[in-house]
Design an enzyme around this catalytic site. Sequence first.
Site, PDB file in Angstrom:
ATOM      1  N   GLU A   1       0.821  -1.212   0.000  1.00  0.00           N
ATOM      2  CA  GLU A   1       0.000   0.000   0.000  1.00  0.00           C
ATOM      3  C   GLU A   1       0.858   1.266   0.000  1.00  0.00           C
ATOM      4  OE1 GLU A   1      -2.737  -0.607   3.296  1.00  0.00           O
ATOM      5  OE2 GLU A   1      -4.094  -1.690   1.978  1.00  0.00           O
TER       6      GLU A   1
ATOM      7  N   GLU B   1     -12.699  -2.202  11.785  1.00  0.00           N
ATOM      8  CA  GLU B   1     -12.700  -1.410  10.559  1.00  0.00           C
ATOM      9  C   GLU B   1     -13.808  -1.830   9.595  1.00  0.00           C
ATOM     10  OE1 GLU B   1      -8.932  -1.780   8.594  1.00  0.00           O
ATOM     11  OE2 GLU B   1      -9.595  -0.738   6.790  1.00  0.00           O
TER      12      GLU B   1
ATOM     13  N   ASP C   1      -8.445  -8.774   3.840  1.00  0.00           N
ATOM     14  CA  ASP C   1      -8.178  -7.714   4.813  1.00  0.00           C
ATOM     15  C   ASP C   1      -9.248  -7.643   5.893  1.00  0.00           C
ATOM     16  OD1 ASP C   1      -6.979  -5.588   6.025  1.00  0.00           O
ATOM     17  OD2 ASP C   1      -7.637  -4.086   4.573  1.00  0.00           O
TER      18      ASP C   1
END
Length: 704
Positions: free
Chosen positions: A295, A397, A369
């Site tokens: 990332e 998240e 993820d």
Amino acid sequence: MRLLAIALGLALLVAPAARAEDGYDLWLRYKPVEAAAKGPYAARAAAIAPARAAETPTLKVARAELERGLTGLVGKPIRAAAGSRDGVIQLSVAPQAGLSDEGYRIRTEAVNGKTTTVIAASKDIGVLYGVFRYLELIQTRQPVDKLDIASSPKVKLRMLNHWDNLNRTVERGYSGQSIFDWWRLPGHVDPRMVDYARANASIGINGTVLNNVNAKADSLTPPFIAKAAALADTFRPYGIKVYLSARFSAPIEIGGLKTADPLDPAVAAFWKAKADEIYKTIPDFGGFLVKANSEGQPGPQDYGRTHVDGANMLADAVGPHGGVVIWRAFVYSHEQPDDRAKQGYSEFKPFDGQFRDNVVIQVKNGAIDFQPREPFHPLFGAMPKSNLGMEFQITKEYLGFSTHLVYLGPLYEETLRSDTQAHGKGSTVAKVVDGSLDGRKLTVMAGVANIGTDRNWSGSQFDQANWYVFGRLAWDPEADTRAIAADWAKMTFTNDPRFVKPVVDMMMGSREAAVDYMTPLGLHHQMGRSHHYGPGPWVAGGERADWTSVYYAKAGPDGLGFDRTPSGSNATAQYAPAVGACYADLKCVDEKDLLWFHHLSWDYRLKSGDTLWNGLVKRYGQGVKYVDGMETTWAAMAPYVDAPRHAEVTDYLKIQRDEAQWWRDASVAWFGSFSKRPLPPGEKAPPKTLQEYEAMTFPWAPGI
Ligand code: GCV
């Protein structure tokens, strides 16, 4: 060496009326034992003996915790002082056969003819863990009169990973600011740091990474090393080591070098000198956590080098000091056309056996993820000659942030109990993580922390349970998460069975409900762009395909789902043959993973007899209904919970109910635009148009 004796007297007390609480005390509330719980807690006179030897800082906090806990539970001051009589508790540090250095034994013994509870360990830290366990036994009203308990952690490094930035923002944080007040450190150490350490020690956590894996090199400069040292000094008595996330390009940013090439001798020298400098100030520094070539973060591949080159170079810097390098396997690139779910395995598997002994490869539980549900990551069981650690996410998240009540125990347990079949049946992920499958000693379980400056620490009362269950599983990855939920509920709220049973039931089903109302039947990555808040199945375009929802759901007129069988991306081939074959076979794959592995027609028949379309819509609805049920259950809990905490949970459940409905409606509107089939009987049409759902924006969502 027997060090301390404290006489335990548990007086019969009548529980006082519930007072206002805000959750700060977590599961360490130590409220007086209520009258109804006599039996094993019958009143005994308290007598106290002084320590017979100098206390280490750890024994000192163990004694203080025992005093504090018993004082609260008994309802009158209990202090170490002279005396010897029945009911005495002794803390003892002496070699303990069959226990690890951090293990403890709690036994009821006759000492000088007196009934004595001995909390013994080979090292002082084991005594502290034993004290917390003993207090937990009383807090959860288990018998303490005839004890014979022995426990050692199965995982060596049990760690929190804070994604906390130096300006106190927290990436994916939903509970306020970072608890680490870098600006005022080292001059001022917030007393909250002690409570943080106590809470972590109470569940066996022994390491914490202080800064975000998306790291700044500044954290490695002398002022920040001094700040980290102040925290390390505070945490040390509690057996907690500090670690830092290291930015791979630090040699350029703070070292004045032109390169961070791991094979450049000047770069290696920079890291060696940096490690020496850190260890001078923090002699028990744990080591570095590294996110490299992921990332947009810098890494060895920027110089044509490999993960092995990068990790081993850092390992050589910290190795002489006993430090470790934890190197993350969370790598994927949008320039790489292959299925994102395959990339971590493809990059790391070939390096098995090439990493230094003090390197651990930290692997997320699933290959994408931290989704509400993912099959276990194929690297588990695939790198027997390397240290492989688990990374779970505690902060939610992708699970509704802190306002959705989602107990993560079942998610963690599902992954840990998955069978990799690496060495035949029974080769569970838990056995990879605890090292027993391949005889590995340097083992890691890490959890991305959900802790912040909110008074309740985790953003919600129930998110404390996720911190708690993470620690308990890191100690024993095979532990039962229902039992852990019950312990937590009893200590955090009340032992009243009229509360414990319905609340634990509610918690245990809450994760499945979130899967249902967000991403049922193996769907994944369908949330809003970037902030990851709410539904966004229409997310497409932008800088990277692998950050869009359409990449993962592959909805079309023909059907839905990502084909990862041999006819598709062939990700199933990354698992042991029997496991991969099952995932690829529609007759074998569990429907919970269906659309993760298969692209299927809207009319595909589910086991229920429903078509895929009808079954999907019903699943969304089931999830919403479960939240309805949670609201009802919680409303009935009012008599057992103090008003402020009850009200907070009530408010959050209402938010969750509305958002679950929104997830259902928006997803049905979106996927219905492809399936073009009617809704199953009894299912309501979404109240808004698809365009209205798509038009909703949330520029101020937290956590980014
Ligand atoms: C720290 C996901 C999150 C990022 C996080 C990343 C990681 O992509 O959305 O915020 O960055 O995982 O684990 O490195």
